[in-house]
Write a protein that holds these residues in place. Sequence first.
Motif, mmCIF file in Angstrom:
data_model
loop_
_atom_site.group_PDB
_atom_site.id
_atom_site.type_symbol
_atom_site.label_atom_id
_atom_site.label_comp_id
_atom_site.label_asym_id
_atom_site.label_seq_id
_atom_site.Cartn_x
_atom_site.Cartn_y
_atom_site.Cartn_z
ATOM 1 N N PHE A 64 19.370 -6.289 48.734
ATOM 2 C CA PHE A 64 18.778 -6.827 47.510
ATOM 3 C C PHE A 64 19.854 -6.994 46.437
ATOM 4 C CE2 PHE A 64 15.206 -4.381 49.448
ATOM 5 C CZ PHE A 64 14.378 -5.462 49.710
ATOM 6 N N GLU A 65 19.678 -7.982 45.588
ATOM 7 C CA GLU A 65 20.650 -8.243 44.518
ATOM 8 C C GLU A 65 20.325 -7.520 43.221
ATOM 9 O OE1 GLU A 65 20.928 -12.408 43.975
ATOM 10 O OE2 GLU A 65 21.802 -12.823 45.947
ATOM 11 N N ASP A 66 19.084 -7.109 43.040
ATOM 12 C CA ASP A 66 18.653 -6.566 41.753
ATOM 13 C C ASP A 66 18.897 -5.074 41.587
ATOM 14 O OD1 ASP A 66 17.773 -9.085 41.073
ATOM 15 O OD2 ASP A 66 15.727 -8.731 41.772
ATOM 16 N N GLY A 67 19.399 -4.409 42.598
ATOM 17 C CA GLY A 67 19.613 -2.966 42.497
ATOM 18 C C GLY A 67 18.361 -2.189 42.837
ATOM 19 N N ASN A 68 18.515 -0.900 43.089
ATOM 20 C CA ASN A 68 17.408 -0.055 43.505
ATOM 21 C C ASN A 68 16.571 0.417 42.321
ATOM 22 O OD1 ASN A 68 18.262 -0.204 46.174
ATOM 23 N ND2 ASN A 68 19.555 1.611 45.992
ATOM 24 N N GLU A 69 15.305 0.646 42.593
ATOM 25 C CA GLU A 69 14.422 1.228 41.590
ATOM 26 C C GLU A 69 14.855 2.665 41.306
ATOM 27 O OE1 GLU A 69 9.633 2.124 40.899
ATOM 28 O OE2 GLU A 69 10.354 1.206 42.767
ATOM 29 N N LYS A 70 14.728 3.083 40.039
ATOM 30 C CA LYS A 70 15.085 4.445 39.646
ATOM 31 C C LYS A 70 13.824 5.218 39.306
ATOM 32 C CE LYS A 70 19.354 3.409 40.121
ATOM 33 N NZ LYS A 70 20.047 3.850 41.347
ATOM 34 N N PHE A 71 13.739 6.434 39.810
ATOM 35 C CA PHE A 71 12.570 7.269 39.587
ATOM 36 C C PHE A 71 12.860 8.436 38.645
ATOM 37 C CE2 PHE A 71 12.079 5.282 43.726
ATOM 38 C CZ PHE A 71 10.787 4.794 43.677
ATOM 39 N N VAL A 72 14.053 8.989 38.726
ATOM 40 C CA VAL A 72 14.410 10.139 37.890
ATOM 41 C C VAL A 72 14.692 9.653 36.478
ATOM 42 C CG1 VAL A 72 15.999 12.074 37.566
ATOM 43 C CG2 VAL A 72 15.355 11.354 39.884
ATOM 44 N N THR A 73 13.914 10.150 35.538
ATOM 45 C CA THR A 73 14.035 9.722 34.148
ATOM 46 C C THR A 73 15.002 10.620 33.381
ATOM 47 O OG1 THR A 73 12.228 11.126 33.382
ATOM 48 C CG2 THR A 73 11.648 8.927 34.211
ATOM 49 N N GLU A 74 15.310 10.206 32.171
ATOM 50 C CA GLU A 74 16.139 11.017 31.280
ATOM 51 C C GLU A 74 15.480 12.371 31.034
ATOM 52 O OE1 GLU A 74 17.471 10.739 26.615
ATOM 53 O OE2 GLU A 74 17.316 8.892 27.779
ATOM 54 N N THR A 75 14.152 12.370 30.906
ATOM 55 C CA THR A 75 13.407 13.620 30.704
ATOM 56 C C THR A 75 13.528 14.525 31.919
ATOM 57 O OG1 THR A 75 11.821 12.522 29.234
ATOM 58 C CG2 THR A 75 11.137 14.610 30.224
ATOM 59 N N ASP A 76 13.445 13.940 33.107
ATOM 60 C CA ASP A 76 13.601 14.722 34.332
ATOM 61 C C ASP A 76 14.977 15.364 34.387
ATOM 62 O OD1 ASP A 76 11.067 13.953 35.255
ATOM 63 O OD2 ASP A 76 11.862 12.156 36.223
ATOM 64 N N TRP A 77 15.996 14.560 34.069
ATOM 65 C CA TRP A 77 17.366 15.081 34.077
ATOM 66 C C TRP A 77 17.500 16.249 33.103
ATOM 67 C CZ3 TRP A 77 21.255 16.205 30.812
ATOM 68 C CH2 TRP A 77 22.538 16.380 31.364
ATOM 69 N N SER A 78 16.971 16.073 31.893
ATOM 70 C CA SER A 78 17.081 17.116 30.868
ATOM 71 C C SER A 78 16.365 18.390 31.290
ATOM 72 C CB SER A 78 16.493 16.605 29.548
ATOM 73 O OG SER A 78 17.242 15.517 29.054
ATOM 74 N N ARG A 79 15.225 18.255 31.965
ATOM 75 C CA ARG A 79 14.471 19.426 32.413
ATOM 76 C C ARG A 79 15.266 20.219 33.442
ATOM 77 N NH1 ARG A 79 11.500 19.534 36.801
ATOM 78 N NH2 ARG A 79 11.351 17.263 36.845
ATOM 79 N N ILE A 80 15.889 19.528 34.391
ATOM 80 C CA ILE A 80 16.707 20.190 35.409
ATOM 81 C C ILE A 80 17.929 20.830 34.769
ATOM 82 C CG2 ILE A 80 18.118 19.824 37.463
ATOM 83 C CD1 ILE A 80 15.141 19.632 38.025
ATOM 84 N N HIS A 81 18.582 20.084 33.891
ATOM 85 C CA HIS A 81 19.782 20.571 33.201
ATOM 86 C C HIS A 81 19.493 21.839 32.410
ATOM 87 C CE1 HIS A 81 22.530 20.262 29.548
ATOM 88 N NE2 HIS A 81 23.359 20.508 30.542
ATOM 89 N N GLU A 82 18.392 21.827 31.659
ATOM 90 C CA GLU A 82 18.064 22.977 30.821
ATOM 91 C C GLU A 82 17.684 24.186 31.665
ATOM 92 O OE1 GLU A 82 14.742 24.244 27.470
ATOM 93 O OE2 GLU A 82 15.371 22.147 27.644
#
Length: 205
Positions: A64-82
Motif C-alpha cells: 500500500f502507498e498510504d502507510g499503515n493504520e496506527k492504533f496506539v495513541t499519544e494517550t496510550d504511549w503516555s499511560r505506558i510511559h508513566e
Amino acid sequence: MEENNSDPVYSHNVIEFAAVANEYCKYAEHASELKGDEMLRIMQRILPLLYLKASLLPSLEPLFEDGNEKFVTETDWSRIHEAIGRIMGSADDFSAEMGERLDDSGIPVPMSLSENMADIYQDIKDFILLYQTGTEEIMNDAIWECKMNFETIWGEKLLNVVRAAHRFLYSGKEIENATDDTVRDAERDTDEWFISKRQKDFRGE
C-alpha cells in the motif's frame, strides 16, 4: 524444513516474533502490577529474544502507498510511559552511551527506560494489531514496517534497555520509589514525540 515462501506472512519466524512481541506488550500494559526489579529481570530475558526474532523477520516490500493504520495513541504511549516510570523509580534514568543523543558539549543526554520501553511498545503493538487482522496485504505491510523500524529505530532502543537493565541489576543498588513530581518532570513535550515526527517525515510533512 524450508518455509513456504509463497506465504511469508505466515512463516515460522513471523509467528514466533508475533508471540514474543505480544508477551512484551502484555508486560508493558500491566507494568503497574509489577515491582521495578521484577520488570528489569523480565526485560533482561524477553528483550534479547525479541531482538533475535525481529532480526529474522522476512524482507518484504510494501503493498500500500498510504502507510499503515496506527492504533496506539499519544494517550496510550503516555499511560505506558508513566506506569513504567513509576515502578522504575531511581532506575529509570540512564545516559545514552552510543552517541544517540548528545548535547552541544558532546555529553550524553539523560534518557529513561520508560521512554525507550514505551517507544518499543508503540511500534510492536501497532504491528500486533495489524497482524491480527488476518488480511494478508495488511499483514505484509505490518511486517515490512516493523522490520524497517526495528533496523532504524526501536532495535537500538531495545539494546539501550537491555544494557541499562543489566547494569542496574548487577550494581547491587535498590530501586528508590518515584515521586509524583519525578513522574511529571519526566513527561515529554508531545510535539517532540519521536513516533509523531517519524510519521510526519513518512508523509513528507
